[in-house]
Design a protein around this motif. Structure first.
Motif, PDB file in Angstrom:
ATOM      1  N   HIS A 266      -1.561  -5.827  -0.089  1.00 54.51           N
ATOM      2  CA  HIS A 266      -2.337  -5.811   1.159  1.00 54.51           C
ATOM      3  C   HIS A 266      -1.842  -4.742   2.134  1.00 54.51           C
ATOM      4  CE1 HIS A 266      -4.163  -9.423  -0.223  1.00 54.51           C
ATOM      5  NE2 HIS A 266      -3.043 -10.109  -0.206  1.00 54.51           N
ATOM      6  N   PHE A 267      -1.481  -3.612   1.591  1.00 55.87           N
ATOM      7  CA  PHE A 267      -0.944  -2.583   2.470  1.00 55.87           C
ATOM      8  C   PHE A 267      -2.034  -1.982   3.368  1.00 55.87           C
ATOM      9  CE2 PHE A 267       0.253   1.842   3.290  1.00 55.87           C
ATOM     10  CZ  PHE A 267       1.389   1.592   4.032  1.00 55.87           C
ATOM     11  N   LYS A 268      -3.247  -1.951   2.839  1.00 59.93           N
ATOM     12  CA  LYS A 268      -4.355  -1.360   3.593  1.00 59.93           C
ATOM     13  C   LYS A 268      -4.508  -2.033   4.968  1.00 59.93           C
ATOM     14  CE  LYS A 268      -9.209  -0.174   2.823  1.00 59.93           C
ATOM     15  NZ  LYS A 268      -9.758  -0.849   3.995  1.00 59.93           N
ATOM     16  N   ASN A 271      -2.421  -0.573   7.746  1.00 52.91           N
ATOM     17  CA  ASN A 271      -3.066   0.625   8.309  1.00 52.91           C
ATOM     18  C   ASN A 271      -4.243   0.240   9.207  1.00 52.91           C
ATOM     19  OD1 ASN A 271      -1.516   2.635   7.227  1.00 52.91           O
ATOM     20  ND2 ASN A 271      -2.784   2.912   5.414  1.00 52.91           N
ATOM     21  N   HIS A 276      -2.130   4.041  11.065  1.00 53.17           N
ATOM     22  CA  HIS A 276      -1.515   4.780   9.957  1.00 53.17           C
ATOM     23  C   HIS A 276      -0.019   4.997  10.172  1.00 53.17           C
ATOM     24  CE1 HIS A 276      -1.347   7.941   6.829  1.00 53.17           C
ATOM     25  NE2 HIS A 276      -2.409   7.307   6.353  1.00 53.17           N
ATOM     26  N   ASP A 280       3.050   4.101   7.779  1.00 55.30           N
ATOM     27  CA  ASP A 280       4.102   5.022   7.312  1.00 55.30           C
ATOM     28  C   ASP A 280       5.489   4.404   7.470  1.00 55.30           C
ATOM     29  OD1 ASP A 280       2.275   6.883   6.643  1.00 55.30           O
ATOM     30  OD2 ASP A 280       2.723   8.308   8.256  1.00 55.30           O
ATOM     31  N   ARG A 302       7.752   7.988  -5.843  1.00 56.92           N
ATOM     32  CA  ARG A 302       6.529   7.594  -5.134  1.00 56.92           C
ATOM     33  C   ARG A 302       5.376   8.073  -6.002  1.00 56.92           C
ATOM     34  NH1 ARG A 302       4.174   9.116   0.826  1.00 56.92           N
ATOM     35  NH2 ARG A 302       2.554   7.522   0.812  1.00 56.92           N
ATOM     36  N   GLU A 306       0.854   3.802  -2.031  1.00 56.39           N
ATOM     37  CA  GLU A 306       1.798   2.678  -1.853  1.00 56.39           C
ATOM     38  C   GLU A 306       2.213   2.139  -3.210  1.00 56.39           C
ATOM     39  OE1 GLU A 306      -1.245   1.987  -3.003  1.00 56.39           O
ATOM     40  OE2 GLU A 306      -1.209  -0.126  -2.413  1.00 56.39           O
ATOM     41  N   LYS A 373      -1.369  -8.603  -9.761  1.00 54.42           N
ATOM     42  CA  LYS A 373      -2.247  -8.601  -8.569  1.00 54.42           C
ATOM     43  C   LYS A 373      -3.301  -9.696  -8.716  1.00 54.42           C
ATOM     44  CE  LYS A 373      -1.543  -4.722  -6.003  1.00 54.42           C
ATOM     45  NZ  LYS A 373      -0.812  -4.932  -4.829  1.00 54.42           N
ATOM     46  N   ARG A 377      -0.632 -11.752  -6.613  1.00 53.94           N
ATOM     47  CA  ARG A 377       0.281 -10.815  -5.948  1.00 53.94           C
ATOM     48  C   ARG A 377       1.667 -11.447  -5.726  1.00 53.94           C
ATOM     49  NH1 ARG A 377      -4.707 -10.112  -3.495  1.00 53.94           N
ATOM     50  NH2 ARG A 377      -5.566  -7.999  -3.642  1.00 53.94           N
ATOM     51  N   SER A 413      -8.930  -3.686  -4.994  1.00 55.12           N
ATOM     52  CA  SER A 413      -9.484  -2.447  -4.471  1.00 55.12           C
ATOM     53  C   SER A 413      -9.272  -1.343  -5.470  1.00 55.12           C
ATOM     54  CB  SER A 413      -8.835  -2.087  -3.161  1.00 55.12           C
ATOM     55  OG  SER A 413      -7.456  -2.228  -3.300  1.00 55.12           O
TER      56      SER A 413
HETATM   57  N1  LIG Z   1       0.168   4.836   6.289  1.00 52.90           N
HETATM   58  C1  LIG Z   1      -0.040   5.314   5.057  1.00 52.90           C
HETATM   59  N2  LIG Z   1      -0.954   4.737   4.288  1.00 52.90           N
HETATM   60  C2  LIG Z   1      -1.161   5.200   3.055  1.00 52.90           C
HETATM   61  C3  LIG Z   1      -0.440   6.297   2.563  1.00 52.90           C
HETATM   62  N3  LIG Z   1      -0.857   6.537   1.293  1.00 52.90           N
HETATM   63  C4  LIG Z   1      -1.795   5.622   0.994  1.00 52.90           C
HETATM   64  N4  LIG Z   1      -1.984   4.804   2.060  1.00 52.90           N
HETATM   65  C5  LIG Z   1      -2.915   3.694   2.213  1.00 52.90           C
HETATM   66  O1  LIG Z   1      -2.565   2.659   1.303  1.00 52.90           O
HETATM   67  C6  LIG Z   1      -3.715   1.814   1.209  1.00 52.90           C
HETATM   68  C7  LIG Z   1      -3.814   1.309  -0.206  1.00 52.90           C
HETATM   69  O2  LIG Z   1      -4.589   0.200  -0.185  1.00 52.90           O
HETATM   70  P1  LIG Z   1      -5.293  -0.401  -1.440  1.00 52.90           P
HETATM   71  O3  LIG Z   1      -4.804   0.271  -2.694  1.00 52.90           O
HETATM   72  O4  LIG Z   1      -6.760  -0.339  -1.244  1.00 52.90           O
HETATM   73  O5  LIG Z   1      -4.886  -1.861  -1.538  1.00 52.90           O
HETATM   74  P2  LIG Z   1      -3.935  -2.825  -0.713  1.00 52.90           P
HETATM   75  O6  LIG Z   1      -4.444  -3.070   0.674  1.00 52.90           O
HETATM   76  O7  LIG Z   1      -2.545  -2.348  -0.800  1.00 52.90           O
HETATM   77  O8  LIG Z   1      -4.140  -4.151  -1.493  1.00 52.90           O
HETATM   78  P3  LIG Z   1      -3.654  -4.563  -2.911  1.00 52.90           P
HETATM   79  O9  LIG Z   1      -3.036  -3.377  -3.575  1.00 52.90           O
HETATM   80  O10 LIG Z   1      -4.900  -4.988  -3.626  1.00 52.90           O
HETATM   81  O11 LIG Z   1      -2.717  -5.674  -2.684  1.00 52.90           O
HETATM   82  C8  LIG Z   1      -4.909   2.640   1.649  1.00 52.90           C
HETATM   83  O12 LIG Z   1      -5.361   2.143   2.887  1.00 52.90           O
HETATM   84  C9  LIG Z   1      -4.328   4.026   1.849  1.00 52.90           C
HETATM   85  O13 LIG Z   1      -4.955   4.728   2.899  1.00 52.90           O
HETATM   86  C10 LIG Z   1       0.507   6.927   3.421  1.00 52.90           C
HETATM   87  O14 LIG Z   1       1.184   7.896   3.085  1.00 52.90           O
HETATM   88  N5  LIG Z   1       0.688   6.390   4.655  1.00 52.90           N
END
Ligand SMILES: Nc1nc2c(ncn2[C@@H]2O[C@H](COP(=O)(O)OP(=O)(O)OP(=O)(O)O)[C@@H](O)[C@H]2O)c(=O)[nH]1
Length: 413
Positions: A266-268, A271, A276, A280, A302, A306, A373, A377, A413
């Motif tokens: 759930h990194f999205k 953000n 953002h 980071d 990396r 993420e 996942k 998760r 996603s």
């Molecule tokens: N802040 C930041 N965000 C990043 C970077 N690289 C990728 N992302 C974000 O990482 C997020 C990845 O989200 P997703 O792969 O859709 O999935 P998630 O929300 O992590 O959910 P799950 O993986 O399904 O648990 C996206 O919103 C990208 O924009 C970065 O360098 N910095």
């Protein structure tokens, strides 16, 4: 006071021209002790390809030059010189052949030492034979060309990105050869000897500067391409090289190699909700935690936004699970709302998975991460579907408590 200003100006101009702004950067130019794996590999690869190129050329040119000897030198001398030309050409051919092997810094250094040794030896022996003849006119001109060999070789150092320590150890024997062969026998020969040694030292100084400059440039290029600016981890590109290397080392030594494929959960939402920059910060902290948890010989890459890959050389699947337990206990930092950052983790191991290349390993680990996942998760998925759950974390069913995540939690996603 004026002298101090002059020294300071000289120091600043030297550090600017060599691109040295920190002590670490200076240290990197002095010895290779702090050079990372990508740097050593890149350096070995550059050195070996250039050694191959020049040794292959010399292997042909050295015997071909005997046609000039044949035209201008006495027949007996030509025969003597031909013998050492053939021996030298064979040595160059052998060096060129060895330089085609897998890039390795030790091998590259040995080959360079070999290449640099052949010419002074050739020069010493040929000089000894040439001295025995009273040569005049064109003969003398051709003989004088032999005396230029050490100069050509020392100038050749400019072609290699070497540290100061390497430069000194390669240059010292050549300097010794020049000094020894220039020792004047009579008073009249002193000016000639001094100018020869002086010229050699000047060329050596320029060659060292050019070589260090090349190393500095290479270091900055490789560092830029190999390390991710945000997290400081290996980039995907450098990670691929590392995976390839570790895979080959493991198959040669028939040991184990495990990899972990981690994707933050759930990194999205971090953000989306906190911006953002906050994302980071979370990414950086997770990367630091990972690095702090694994062993010194392990590598953290990396792989994507993420997504991370951890390479665990010699680790069995059980040991890989131990590493995952450590990662889970230490955690990957906190989200801006204070909740734990978790990851879904897939494991793959070279022997247990019977993987025939590193790509298969990555694919398997990625696939298992995806399964983790789907299954909720905050867990790992190992070989034979073995699972480890993040401690103190809501089980799959109650994961819906993630109020901050605006996306449907079950959706991939
Ligand atoms: N802040 C930041 N965000 C990043 C970077 N690289 C990728 N992302 C974000 O990482 C997020 C990845 O989200 P997703 O792969 O859709 O999935 P998630 O929300 O992590 O959910 P799950 O993986 O399904 O648990 C996206 O919103 C990208 O924009 C970065 O360098 N910095």
């Amino acid at each position: 006071m004026k002298r101090m200003k002059y020294v300071t100006a000289m120091y600043i101009s030297l550090s600017e021209s060599l691109g040295i702004y920190t002590l670490d950067q200076l240290y990197e130019l002095l010895t290779n002790k702090q050079h990372s794996m990508p740097i050593s590999r890149h350096r070995a690869s550059i050195m070996q390809s250039r050694i191959f190129f020049f040794c292959a050329i010399f292997a042909v040119l050295v015997p071909v030059w005997s046609l000039i000897d044949l035209l201008f030198l006495p027949g007996e001398l030509w025969r003597e010189l031909l013998l050492i030309r053939v021996i030298s050409a064979t040595a160059f051919a052998l060096l060129a052949w060895q330089a085609r092997k897998e890039p390795d810094l030790k091998r590259a250094r040995l080959l360079l030492a070999g290449m640099l040794a052949v010419t002074p030896l050739f020069y010493l022996i040929s000089d000894h034979w040439l001295q025995a003849y009273e040569l005049t006119g064109t003969e003398q001109v051709v003989a004088e060309l032999y005396a230029l060999l050490p100069f050509v070789m020392i100038a050749g150092l400019t072609l290699f990105p070497l540290t100061l320590r390497e430069l000194l150890s390669f240059a010292a024997p050549m300097l010794a050869v020049v000094v020894l062969s220039s020792i004047p026998q009579t008073h009249n020969e002193i000016p000639q000897a001094v100018s020869t040694i002086w010229l050699f030292t000047l060329i050596l100084g320029v060659a060292m500067f050019a070589s260090l400059n090349q190393l500095r440039y290479m270091l900055s290029q490789v560092n830029r391409a190999s390390y991710d600016v945000l997290t400081g981890l290996l980039t995907r590109r450098a990670g691929i090289e590392m995976l390839d290397l570790q895979y080959r080392l493991t198959t040669m030594s028939e040991t184990h190699l495990s990899i972990l494929y981690l994707d933050l959960d759930h990194f999205k939402s971090v953000n989306d909700i906190y911006g953002h920059d906050a994302g980071d910060v979370v990414l950086k902290a997770a990367a630091q935690q990972l690095c702090a948890t694994v062993r010194k010989g392990d590598s953290v890459i990396r792989w994507g936004g993420e997504e991370f890959i951890v390479i665990l050389p010699t680790a069995t699947p059980d040991e890989a699970n131990d590493v995952i337990s450590r990662i889970m206990s230490a955690g990957l930092g906190l989200r801006p709302d204070g909740k734990q950052v978790t990851a879904s983790i897939g494991i793959a191991e070279i022997q247990a998975d019977d993987a025939h290349d590193w790509k298969t390993l990555v694919e398997l680990a990625d696939h298992r991460m995806y399964t983790a996942k789907i299954q909720g998760r905050a867990r790992s998925m190992g070989i034979n579907d073995s699972q480890l759950l993040w401690p103190d974390f809501p089980a799959a069913g109650i994961e819906k408590n993630y109020t901050m995540d605006p996306a449907p939690l079950g959706a991939e996603s």
